[in-house]
Design a protein around this motif. Structure first.
Motif, PDB file in Angstrom:
ATOM      1  N   UNK A   1       0.857  -1.177   0.000  1.00  0.00           N
ATOM      2  CA  UNK A   1       0.000   0.000   0.000  1.00  0.00           C
ATOM      3  C   UNK A   1       0.889   1.223   0.000  1.00  0.00           C
ATOM      4  N   UNK A   2       0.269   2.376  -0.158  1.00  0.00           N
ATOM      5  CA  UNK A   2       1.012   3.627  -0.167  1.00  0.00           C
ATOM      6  C   UNK A   2       0.192   4.678   0.557  1.00  0.00           C
ATOM      7  N   UNK A   3       0.835   5.431   1.443  1.00  0.00           N
ATOM      8  CA  UNK A   3       0.117   6.440   2.218  1.00  0.00           C
ATOM      9  C   UNK A   3      -0.499   7.514   1.345  1.00  0.00           C
ATOM     10  N   UNK A   4       0.142   7.813   0.215  1.00  0.00           N
ATOM     11  CA  UNK A   4      -0.313   8.944  -0.605  1.00  0.00           C
ATOM     12  C   UNK A   4      -1.043   8.518  -1.873  1.00  0.00           C
ATOM     13  N   UNK A   5      -1.077   7.215  -2.140  1.00  0.00           N
ATOM     14  CA  UNK A   5      -1.758   6.714  -3.333  1.00  0.00           C
ATOM     15  C   UNK A   5      -2.726   5.605  -2.935  1.00  0.00           C
ATOM     16  N   UNK A   6      -4.027   5.914  -2.861  1.00  0.00           N
ATOM     17  CA  UNK A   6      -4.999   4.912  -2.405  1.00  0.00           C
ATOM     18  C   UNK A   6      -5.222   3.773  -3.387  1.00  0.00           C
ATOM     19  N   UNK A   7      -4.653   3.879  -4.582  1.00  0.00           N
ATOM     20  CA  UNK A   7      -4.833   2.814  -5.583  1.00  0.00           C
ATOM     21  C   UNK A   7      -3.728   1.758  -5.519  1.00  0.00           C
ATOM     22  N   UNK A   8      -2.598   2.098  -4.933  1.00  0.00           N
ATOM     23  CA  UNK A   8      -1.495   1.149  -4.868  1.00  0.00           C
ATOM     24  C   UNK A   8      -1.888  -0.060  -4.019  1.00  0.00           C
ATOM     25  N   UNK A   9      -1.703  -1.245  -4.604  1.00  0.00           N
ATOM     26  CA  UNK A   9      -2.094  -2.487  -3.946  1.00  0.00           C
ATOM     27  C   UNK A   9      -3.497  -2.922  -4.282  1.00  0.00           C
ATOM     28  N   UNK A  10      -4.268  -2.022  -4.910  1.00  0.00           N
ATOM     29  CA  UNK A  10      -5.654  -2.346  -5.286  1.00  0.00           C
ATOM     30  C   UNK A  10      -5.825  -2.439  -6.801  1.00  0.00           C
ATOM     31  N   UNK A  11      -4.718  -2.526  -7.529  1.00  0.00           N
ATOM     32  CA  UNK A  11      -4.772  -2.405  -8.988  1.00  0.00           C
ATOM     33  C   UNK A  11      -5.716  -3.414  -9.635  1.00  0.00           C
ATOM     34  N   UNK A  12      -5.780  -4.618  -9.098  1.00  0.00           N
ATOM     35  CA  UNK A  12      -6.605  -5.658  -9.710  1.00  0.00           C
ATOM     36  C   UNK A  12      -8.096  -5.371  -9.546  1.00  0.00           C
ATOM     37  N   UNK A  13      -8.443  -4.646  -8.482  1.00  0.00           N
ATOM     38  CA  UNK A  13      -9.852  -4.443  -8.156  1.00  0.00           C
ATOM     39  C   UNK A  13     -10.304  -2.999  -8.370  1.00  0.00           C
ATOM     40  N   UNK A  14      -9.360  -2.123  -8.669  1.00  0.00           N
ATOM     41  CA  UNK A  14      -9.670  -0.698  -8.764  1.00  0.00           C
ATOM     42  C   UNK A  14     -10.480  -0.393 -10.019  1.00  0.00           C
ATOM     43  N   UNK A  15     -11.479   0.455  -9.863  1.00  0.00           N
ATOM     44  CA  UNK A  15     -12.265   0.938 -10.999  1.00  0.00           C
ATOM     45  C   UNK A  15     -12.021   2.425 -11.154  1.00  0.00           C
ATOM     46  N   UNK A  16     -12.132   2.948 -12.358  1.00  0.00           N
ATOM     47  CA  UNK A  16     -11.906   4.378 -12.566  1.00  0.00           C
ATOM     48  C   UNK A  16     -12.929   5.218 -11.798  1.00  0.00           C
ATOM     49  N   UNK A  17     -12.571   6.459 -11.539  1.00  0.00           N
ATOM     50  CA  UNK A  17     -13.513   7.399 -10.939  1.00  0.00           C
ATOM     51  C   UNK A  17     -14.483   7.837 -12.037  1.00  0.00           C
ATOM     52  N   UNK A  18     -15.695   7.302 -11.985  1.00  0.00           N
ATOM     53  CA  UNK A  18     -16.670   7.615 -13.031  1.00  0.00           C
ATOM     54  C   UNK A  18     -17.588   8.754 -12.626  1.00  0.00           C
ATOM     55  N   UNK A  19     -18.279   9.316 -13.603  1.00  0.00           N
ATOM     56  CA  UNK A  19     -19.232  10.386 -13.341  1.00  0.00           C
ATOM     57  C   UNK A  19     -20.453   9.825 -12.607  1.00  0.00           C
ATOM     58  N   UNK A  20     -20.919  10.566 -11.624  1.00  0.00           N
ATOM     59  CA  UNK A  20     -22.096  10.147 -10.853  1.00  0.00           C
ATOM     60  C   UNK A  20     -23.356  10.264 -11.704  1.00  0.00           C
ATOM     61  N   UNK A  21     -24.280   9.366 -11.493  1.00  0.00           N
ATOM     62  CA  UNK A  21     -25.546   9.413 -12.236  1.00  0.00           C
ATOM     63  C   UNK A  21     -26.387  10.613 -11.827  1.00  0.00           C
ATOM     64  N   UNK A  22     -26.297  11.000 -10.562  1.00  0.00           N
ATOM     65  CA  UNK A  22     -27.049  12.148 -10.057  1.00  0.00           C
ATOM     66  C   UNK A  22     -26.067  13.144  -9.446  1.00  0.00           C
ATOM     67  N   UNK A  23     -26.081  14.367  -9.922  1.00  0.00           N
ATOM     68  CA  UNK A  23     -25.210  15.404  -9.391  1.00  0.00           C
ATOM     69  C   UNK A  23     -25.722  15.839  -8.024  1.00  0.00           C
ATOM     70  N   UNK A  24     -24.826  15.871  -7.031  1.00  0.00           N
ATOM     71  CA  UNK A  24     -25.220  16.189  -5.670  1.00  0.00           C
ATOM     72  C   UNK A  24     -24.518  17.446  -5.166  1.00  0.00           C
ATOM     73  N   UNK A  25     -25.159  18.071  -4.217  1.00  0.00           N
ATOM     74  CA  UNK A  25     -24.587  19.222  -3.519  1.00  0.00           C
ATOM     75  C   UNK A  25     -23.806  18.675  -2.324  1.00  0.00           C
ATOM     76  N   UNK A  26     -22.472  18.737  -2.416  1.00  0.00           N
ATOM     77  CA  UNK A  26     -21.614  18.105  -1.413  1.00  0.00           C
ATOM     78  C   UNK A  26     -20.897  19.147  -0.572  1.00  0.00           C
ATOM     79  N   UNK A  27     -20.867  18.906   0.704  1.00  0.00           N
ATOM     80  CA  UNK A  27     -20.143  19.752   1.646  1.00  0.00           C
ATOM     81  C   UNK A  27     -19.032  18.931   2.276  1.00  0.00           C
ATOM     82  N   UNK A  28     -17.819  19.440   2.202  1.00  0.00           N
ATOM     83  CA  UNK A  28     -16.673  18.797   2.843  1.00  0.00           C
ATOM     84  C   UNK A  28     -16.211  19.709   3.965  1.00  0.00           C
TER      85      UNK A  28
END
Length: 654
Positions: free
Chosen positions: A372-399
Motif C-alpha cells: 500500500x502507499x500512504x499517498x496513493x490509495x490505488x497502490x495495492x488495489x490495482x486488480x480491483x480498482x475501478x476508474x472514478x466515473x461520473x455520478x448518475x445524479x449530481x449532488x450538492x456536497x459539503x466537505x
C-alpha cells in the motif's frame, strides 16, 4: 496541450537508448520491488501482475519484479517467487504480458539469500531447507548456525541462476537483474569479513568475486549474447563487515563486458540502520548516493543505473545530462505515483504525487502481505480498482475540514461531477500536514500538501477558508451529502504543571521551534514525539523523550521505526522508557520508574501523548445530515494514508 512537451525540458531523461536487443523509450526503470502478493508455493498472484501493469501504464521504460529466488537454498522468507518449482511459469508469463500490454519492457531480479536461506531475515522467517549455506561457518546473533557452502552447492546454485534466467526469458521477460548487494549471497562472498574461505572462492578480491563472475558467465551462455543482463552492486555496504567503494569498483571492472548494466545501490538488508540508508528515509537528501554510481561509471564501459531517493524529475534530468548514470531507477516514487514518467513527459510535474518516505509500503508486506502507499490509495488495489466515473445524479456536497482527507474528498467528488464546497476553519489548507511536515526530515509531507492544494484549486471546488462549519452553517447549507474530515484533538495529559508557560503541545512545537529553549523534554515516545525530538536535536537542542511504555514507536511500521531509532541515536537523544511522568516544574520533568523519582532538566516541555477523535462533534453533525461520511482522524485516529484512502474510496461511491 502537447503530450510530449516535457521532452523539451527533460531531453536527456526522455532520450531513447539501445541495450542489446532492446530499445528503452526513456531512462526511467521501475525498480525491482517484491510485495508479498505471492502464494506459499512461490507463484506470482494475479494481484502482482496488475500491480506491475499499472507501473508500465505510467510510462516507465522497463518494469522489474524483485527477488525471484533461483534455488530452494536461497529462500529468505516465505513470500518470494521461486523459479525452481513446477507451475511458476504461468504467473510469471502473465505478469510479463501485463507489463508488455501496458507499454513497457519487462525485467526480473534473480536472487539468493545465501546464509539467510532458511533462517530468520527482516522479511520474516521460513524453514526452506535443512541447512543455511553461507560463504563460511558462522553463528548468527540469534544462535542459528550457518555452514560453509561446499563446491557442489556452489555449482548447483550457478546452474540454478542460469536455468532461472533462461526460464524468465522463455516466460517473456526482456532482461534479468542479478542481485549482488544488500547482504545477500554474492554480497556475503564479496565480504572480506563474512568470507573466511581458503579455497578459490576466498581470500583475494578476485577469489571472493569468482562465484559472481562464474554465475554471470553461465547466465550469459544460457540467454545468449543479445539478451540484456544487469547486476545490482552496492557502491558501498557502509558496514565494517562489508565491501567499500574501492573494491566495488574493482568488482565492476571484473564484470564489465559480461553484463550490460550495473545498478548501483548501497547498504544492507539485515541491519536496520543500513536498510534505511539503502532505501533512504526523509532524513537523507534526495539522490543521496548517486555519487556512488557516478564513481563506478568512470571505470566501466557498460551502462550504469542509479537509485536512492531519486524522486524529483529535475534531479533525474541532471543525473542523465551530467553523465553520472545512464538510467534512474525508481522504487517508492512509482508507488506514490506510477504515472510520474507520463506526467513528466506531458509537462505536468507539479501534479506528481510525491513519496513521503514513510515506509508504509514495506510495513504492509508483513501486515497485509500486500502493498500500500500512504499517498496513493490505488497502490495495492490495482486488480480491483475501478476508474472514478461520473455520478448518475449530481449532488450538492459539503466537505468539512481541509486536511489531507478533506482535500482528497473534494478532489474526487469534483471528478465525479458533484457540486463541492470545501470548508476550513483556518486560513489555509493542510490540517495536520503542516505541523507533520515542519520538523527536520519531513519536508516530503509539505510537498504532498502543495500537490493536494493545487488539485483542489484545479478541481473547481468552492473553497471557504476562515469559516466555521458549525450546526447553524450546516443546516443553512443543507447538503445532499457531507464529508466530515475535521481531524482530531491533541490530548492534554492530566499532569501537574501542564499549564505552565514553558509547556507546549507537539503541534505548536513543530510549527514554532523558535519557542524551544536549550533543553527540550518530550513527554510521549510515539511517532510525533520521536520525530520532534530528532528535529530539536538536529537543530542544536538537547532533546529527551520520556515514554511510559517499555518501548518507543510501538505504532510505527518496523522499517520507519528503525529509521527513527537510528536518528535518535545519531542525534544523541536521551530516551527514558517505562517512565511515568508525575510532575512538571520549573526545573524539568519528574518521572517515576521502579519506585524511584528522577528529574530530567528542561527549559521547554513538549507533550505528545496522542490525539482523540471529537466524537461528540461528529455525532452532532451526523444528526443534522443523514448522508454523512466520516473520514480520517475524526473517524479513528490514524495516519495520513488512512485519511486519503477513506476519502478517495468513499467519494468514488457517492
Amino acid at each position: 496541450m502537447n503530450k510530449t512537451c516535457g521532452k523539451e525540458k527533460y531531453p536527456n531523461l526522455f532520450s531513447p537508448i539501445r541495450v542489446g536487443n532492446l530499445r528503452f523509450k526513456n531512462r526511467i526503470i521501475a525498480a525491482p520491488t517484491s510485495p508479498s502478493m505471492i502464494t506459499p508455493e512461490g507463484y506470482l498472484m494475479p494481484e502482482s501482475a496488475y500491480y506491475l501493469g499499472k507501473k508500465a501504464a505510467g510510462g516507465a521504460a522497463l518494469v522489474d519484479w524483485g527477488e525471484a529466488i533461483v534455488h530452494v537454498t536461497g529462500q529468505s522468507h516465505s513470500k518470494q517467487v521461486r523459479l525452481d518449482v513446477t507451475g511458476v511459469r504461468t504467473g510469471l508469463s502473465y505478469a510479463a504480458k501485463m507489463i508488455h500490454n501496458n507499454g513497457a519492457l519487462a525485467g526480473i531480479q534473480l536472487s539468493h539469500g545465501g546464509m539467510y536461506g532458511g533462517l530468520t531475515s527482516v522479511g520474516g522467517s521460513v524453514i526452506a531447507c535443512d541447512h543455511a549455506w553461507g560463504p563460511s561457518d558462522c553463528v548468527m546473533p540469534n544462535g542459528e548456525k550457518v555452514e560453509e557452502m561446499p563446491r557442489e552447492i556452489i555449482d548447483t546454485i550457478i546452474k540454478a541462476f542460469a536455468d532461472g534466467a533462461k526460464l524468465c526469458k522463455e516466460c517473456g521477460y526482456d532482461m534479468v537483474q542479478v542481485h549482488a548487494a544488500h547482504g545477500w549471497l554474492f554480497s556475503q562472498f564479496l565480504s572480506p569479513v563474512q568470507n573466511k574461505r581458503t579455497d578459490e572462492f576466498g581470500g583475494s578480491l578476485e577469489n571472493r568475486a569468482r562465484f559472481l563472475v562464474m554465475t554471470l558467465k553461465a547466465i550469459r551462455e544460457a540467454v545468449g549474447p543479445m539478451f540484456p543482463i544487469e547486476v545490482r552492486l552496492a557502491g558501498d555496504d557502509y558496514a565494517d563487515f562489508g565491501v567499500h567503494l574501492e573494491e566495488e569498483i574493482e568488482v565492476a571492472k571484473m564484470i564489465d563486458g559480461i553484463v550490460d548494466i550495473i545498478n548501483v545501490s548501497c547498504g544492507h538488508h539485515e541491519v536496520p540502520e543500513l536498510f534505511t540508508v539503502q532505501t533512504p528515509s526523509g532524513y537523507f537528501e534526495k539522490g543521496c548516493y548517486v555519487g556512488l554510481a557516478a564513481e563506478i561509471k568512470k571505470h566501466v564501459k557498460c551502462l550504469v543505473s542509479c537509485m536512492g531517493a531519486v524522486k524529483d524529475v529535475d534531479l533525474m534530468e541532471e543525473i542523465i545530462a551530467s553523465g553520472k548514470a545512464d538510467f534512474v531507477m525508481l522504487g517508492r516514487p512509482l508507488l506514490a505515483d506510477p504515472f510520474l514518467p507520463e506526467k513528466a513527459l506531458e509537462g505536468k510535474t507539479d501534479d506528481i504525487t510525491p513519496c513521503i518516505r514513510c515506509y508504509e509500503c514495506f510495513g504492509e508486506t508483513q501486515l497485509g502481505e500486500a502493498v500500500k502507499c500512504s499517498v496513493n490509495p490505488c497502490t495495492g488495489n490495482e486488480m480491483y480498482e475501478t476508474p472514478v466515473g461520473k455520478a448518475k445524479i449530481k449532488k450538492k456536497a459539503l466537505v468539512v475540514g481541509g486536511g489531507p482527507g478533506g482535500m482528497q474528498a473534494a478532489i474526487t467528488l469534483r471528478e465525479r461531477g458533484h457540486e463541492v464546497t470545501l470548508v476550513e476553519k483556518s486560513d489555509h489548507l493542510g490540517g495536520n500536514l503542516i505541523p507533520a511536515g515542519s520538523p527536520f526530515g519531513k519536508s516530503d509531507v509539505l510537498e504532498l500538501n502543495e500537490v493536494l492544494k493545487r488539485r483542489v484549486e484545479r478541481s473547481g471546488a468552492k473553497l471557504l477558508l476562515n469559516t466555521n462549519a458549525d450546526e447553524e452553517f450546516v443546516k443553512d447549507f443543507n447538503p445532499d451529502v457531507m464529508f466530515l474530515a475535521v481531524g482530531a484533538r491533541e490530548v492534554i495529559p492530566p499532569i501537574k504543571g501542564i499549564d505552565m508557560p514553558h509547556v507546549i503541545s507537539a503541534s505548536e512545537a513543530e510549527l514554532h521551534p523558535e519557542k524551544a529553549g536549550e533543553k527540550v523534554v518530550i513527554i510521549g515516545g510515539g511517532l510525533v514525539g520521536c520525530e520532534a525530538a530528532v528535529s530539536f536535536a538536529h537543530n542544536g537542542h538537547k532533546a529527551s523523550v520520556i515514554e511510559m511504555r517499555n518501548e518507543i514507536l510501538l505504532e510505527c511500521n518496523f522499517i520507519y521505526k528503525g529509521a527513527l531509532e537510528y536518528q535518535i541515536k545519531k542525534n544523541n537523544v536521551d530516551v527514558y522508557t517505562g517512565a511515568a511522568v508525575k510532575e512538571i516544574n520549573q526545573t524539568g520533568v519528574v518521572y517515576e520508574k521502579d519506585g524511584v523519582l528522577t528529574t530530567v532538566e528542561a527549559d521547554t516541555v513538549v507533550y505528545a501523548v496522542g490525539f482523540k477523535a471529537p466524537y461528540d462533534f461528529v455525532d452532532k453533525m451526523c444528526d443534522i445530515v443523514q448522508n454523512t461520511v466520516i473520514i480520517g482522524d475524526c473517524k479513528k485516529v490514524g495516519q495520513i494514508g488512512n485519511a486519503i484512502d477513506q476519502a478517495y474510496h468513499m467519494a468514488k461511491i457517492v
